[in-house]
Design a protein around this motif. Structure first.
Motif, PDB file in Angstrom:
ATOM      1  N   GLY A 111       0.775  -1.237   0.000  1.00 27.76           N
ATOM      2  CA  GLY A 111       0.000   0.000   0.000  1.00 27.76           C
ATOM      3  C   GLY A 111       0.808   1.291   0.000  1.00 27.76           C
ATOM      4  N   ALA A 112       2.112   1.216  -0.104  1.00 29.90           N
ATOM      5  CA  ALA A 112       2.924   2.437  -0.117  1.00 29.90           C
ATOM      6  C   ALA A 112       2.828   3.132  -1.467  1.00 29.90           C
ATOM      7  N   ASP A 113       2.936   4.457  -1.442  1.00 29.05           N
ATOM      8  CA  ASP A 113       2.963   5.215  -2.693  1.00 29.05           C
ATOM      9  C   ASP A 113       4.297   5.936  -2.894  1.00 29.05           C
ATOM     10  N   ARG A 114       5.198   5.787  -1.927  1.00 26.32           N
ATOM     11  CA  ARG A 114       6.534   6.367  -2.022  1.00 26.32           C
ATOM     12  C   ARG A 114       7.536   5.396  -1.407  1.00 26.32           C
ATOM     13  N   MET A 115       8.766   5.480  -1.879  1.00 32.05           N
ATOM     14  CA  MET A 115       9.856   4.661  -1.345  1.00 32.05           C
ATOM     15  C   MET A 115      11.017   5.600  -1.061  1.00 32.05           C
ATOM     16  N   PHE A 116      11.650   5.430   0.087  1.00 30.34           N
ATOM     17  CA  PHE A 116      12.744   6.295   0.508  1.00 30.34           C
ATOM     18  C   PHE A 116      14.055   5.521   0.570  1.00 30.34           C
ATOM     19  N   VAL A 117      15.150   6.258   0.457  1.00 31.60           N
ATOM     20  CA  VAL A 117      16.486   5.706   0.624  1.00 31.60           C
ATOM     21  C   VAL A 117      17.382   6.833   1.126  1.00 31.60           C
ATOM     22  N   THR A 118      18.386   6.483   1.898  1.00 29.11           N
ATOM     23  CA  THR A 118      19.392   7.463   2.314  1.00 29.11           C
ATOM     24  C   THR A 118      20.750   6.969   1.852  1.00 29.11           C
ATOM     25  N   TRP A 119      21.664   7.917   1.641  1.00 24.37           N
ATOM     26  CA  TRP A 119      23.027   7.540   1.282  1.00 24.37           C
ATOM     27  C   TRP A 119      23.986   8.647   1.679  1.00 24.37           C
ATOM     28  N   ALA A 120      25.226   8.233   1.875  1.00 23.18           N
ATOM     29  CA  ALA A 120      26.300   9.183   2.168  1.00 23.18           C
ATOM     30  C   ALA A 120      26.760   9.782   0.845  1.00 23.18           C
ATOM     31  N   PRO A 121      26.708  11.108   0.717  1.00 25.64           N
ATOM     32  CA  PRO A 121      27.178  11.717  -0.519  1.00 25.64           C
ATOM     33  C   PRO A 121      28.692  11.578  -0.641  1.00 25.64           C
ATOM     34  N   GLY A 122      29.168  11.546  -1.854  1.00 27.78           N
ATOM     35  CA  GLY A 122      30.609  11.454  -2.073  1.00 27.78           C
ATOM     36  C   GLY A 122      30.925  10.845  -3.414  1.00 27.78           C
ATOM     37  N   PRO A 123      32.187  10.866  -3.791  1.00 27.79           N
ATOM     38  CA  PRO A 123      32.576  10.426  -5.128  1.00 27.79           C
ATOM     39  C   PRO A 123      32.319   8.943  -5.415  1.00 27.79           C
ATOM     40  N   HIS A 124      32.334   8.106  -4.409  1.00 25.93           N
ATOM     41  CA  HIS A 124      32.102   6.679  -4.628  1.00 25.93           C
ATOM     42  C   HIS A 124      30.698   6.254  -4.201  1.00 25.93           C
ATOM     43  N   GLY A 125      29.880   7.227  -3.816  1.00 25.57           N
ATOM     44  CA  GLY A 125      28.536   6.932  -3.332  1.00 25.57           C
ATOM     45  C   GLY A 125      27.569   6.584  -4.457  1.00 25.57           C
ATOM     46  N   PRO A 126      26.363   6.173  -4.087  1.00 29.31           N
ATOM     47  CA  PRO A 126      25.393   5.677  -5.065  1.00 29.31           C
ATOM     48  C   PRO A 126      24.434   6.729  -5.615  1.00 29.31           C
ATOM     49  N   GLU A 127      24.721   8.014  -5.474  1.00 26.36           N
ATOM     50  CA  GLU A 127      23.758   9.037  -5.888  1.00 26.36           C
ATOM     51  C   GLU A 127      23.376   8.922  -7.362  1.00 26.36           C
ATOM     52  N   ARG A 128      24.337   8.728  -8.246  1.00 21.44           N
ATOM     53  CA  ARG A 128      24.006   8.596  -9.676  1.00 21.44           C
ATOM     54  C   ARG A 128      23.142   7.363  -9.930  1.00 21.44           C
ATOM     55  N   PHE A 129      23.460   6.258  -9.256  1.00 17.60           N
ATOM     56  CA  PHE A 129      22.675   5.030  -9.400  1.00 17.60           C
ATOM     57  C   PHE A 129      21.218   5.296  -9.025  1.00 17.60           C
ATOM     58  N   TYR A 130      20.991   5.875  -7.841  1.00 25.99           N
ATOM     59  CA  TYR A 130      19.622   6.127  -7.401  1.00 25.99           C
ATOM     60  C   TYR A 130      18.933   7.156  -8.296  1.00 25.99           C
ATOM     61  N   GLY A 131      19.669   8.149  -8.753  1.00 26.34           N
ATOM     62  CA  GLY A 131      19.101   9.138  -9.664  1.00 26.34           C
ATOM     63  C   GLY A 131      18.621   8.506 -10.962  1.00 26.34           C
TER      64      GLY A 131
END
Length: 152
Positions: A111-131
């Motif tokens: 029943g969720a309509d949103r999904m959340f994730v947290t990550w540590a920003p940085g050059p080897h972090g997953p920000e591009r992957f999640y984006g």
């Protein structure tokens, strides 16, 4: 040809799950699977741990969180991705994308309509992957991590 699937963590596969190791440059960004399983054991009402398997080969570990209270507002209850560990030699093969999509399906089913994730920003972090998967920064922080949100 086998396709990836999620399996519950059992006595038969717990050691295989604990053997999942990310690349050395990612070790400071995600907790080892053994720690995640300890946290899941301590918080069984909110943790959803799964082994990512392709054929008979473990390739990663995923742990979702379910219906946790977020921040100071008691009405702000969230679900999402707590941990994602893809074995170093299996990265770049779509297993992370598969795992996030499988968790999104599970959360929709609940029943969720949103999904959340947290990550540590940085050059080897997953920000591009999640984006690339559609997560957008919320502008919030959880400790030293940024918060991303995906509309389901």
């Amino acid at each position: 040809m086998p396709s990836p699937r999620l399996e519950e963590i059992t006595p038969d596969n717990v050691l295989a799950a604990c053997a999942i190791a990310v690349r050395p440059d990612q070790e400071g960004l995600v907790a080892p699977v053994a720690r995640s399983l300890a946290e899941a054991y301590a918080q069984p009402a909110v943790a959803w741990p799964r082994l990512i398997v392709d054929g008979d080969r473990p390739v990663g570990f995923l742990m979702g969180f379910l219906d946790i209270k977020w921040g100071q507002d008691p009405a702000d209850v969230r679900s999402g991705l707590w941990r994602l560990n893809i074995a170093a030699d299996q990265q770049g093969r779509g297993y992370g994308r598969f795992a996030v999509a499988a968790l999104a399906d599970e959360l929709r089913r609940r029943g969720a309509d949103r999904m959340f994730v947290t990550w540590a920003p940085g050059p080897h972090g997953p920000e591009r992957f999640y984006g690339r998967l559609g997560f957008r920064l919320t502008g919030e922080r959880s400790g030293d991590q940024v918060v991303g949100e995906l509309a389901l």
